[in-house]
Design an enzyme around this catalytic site. Sequence first.
Site, mmCIF file in Angstrom:
data_model
loop_
_atom_site.group_PDB
_atom_site.id
_atom_site.type_symbol
_atom_site.label_atom_id
_atom_site.label_comp_id
_atom_site.label_asym_id
_atom_site.label_seq_id
_atom_site.Cartn_x
_atom_site.Cartn_y
_atom_site.Cartn_z
ATOM 1 N N ARG A 47 0.816 -1.216 0.000
ATOM 2 C CA ARG A 47 0.000 0.000 0.000
ATOM 3 C C ARG A 47 0.848 1.264 0.000
ATOM 4 N NH1 ARG A 47 -1.934 -4.095 2.405
ATOM 5 N NH2 ARG A 47 -0.822 -3.613 4.321
ATOM 6 N N GLU A 84 4.519 -8.058 14.141
ATOM 7 C CA GLU A 84 3.732 -8.465 15.303
ATOM 8 C C GLU A 84 3.196 -9.879 15.140
ATOM 9 O OE1 GLU A 84 0.902 -5.817 12.838
ATOM 10 O OE2 GLU A 84 3.040 -5.985 13.206
#
Length: 172
Positions: free
Chosen positions: A60, A97
């Site tokens: 993105r 994460e």
Amino acid sequence: MKLDRALGLLREVPDFPKPGVVFRDLTPVLANPDALRAVVDALQDKIHPDTEIVAAIESRGFLLGAALGYGWRYGVVPLRKPGKLPAVAQRVSYDLEYGTATLELPADSISPGQQVVVVDDVLATGGTAAAACALVERAGGVVTGVSVVLEIQALGGRDRLAGREVDALLAI
């Protein structure tokens, strides 16, 4: 369109890419031309005036970086996942994460001393942005800042970028 209304189009997708992760999806913002313009203009307002190149993080970040490059005459360098570039200058692996990842810098894309802003959609744990900064600096570039649409503050990404200018349009 005002920036707050544009950012209100962000969508939360629970359990993606794995259970327990809430993905922040920029697609509704990108699909709305007025929202896209509001976000890109707001990103530009925060970019250091000496910046010459946008280092756009896959994927993105590519869309935001291309819009910034075209609109304000910056060069755009795509920071890619492994196996996508025909000639690689540098490679950095890092923790996410929810796993690990690697970014690669195209060969001959950043010259020593060039002023580079790192652009992505979301700052979470900061691993991706830190890796992008490392790639730029290994090539001799100077990171003028890290610009993102959304910062997820609870994940502490800004801490991994200590000493760097970090700008987020929205922090949650």
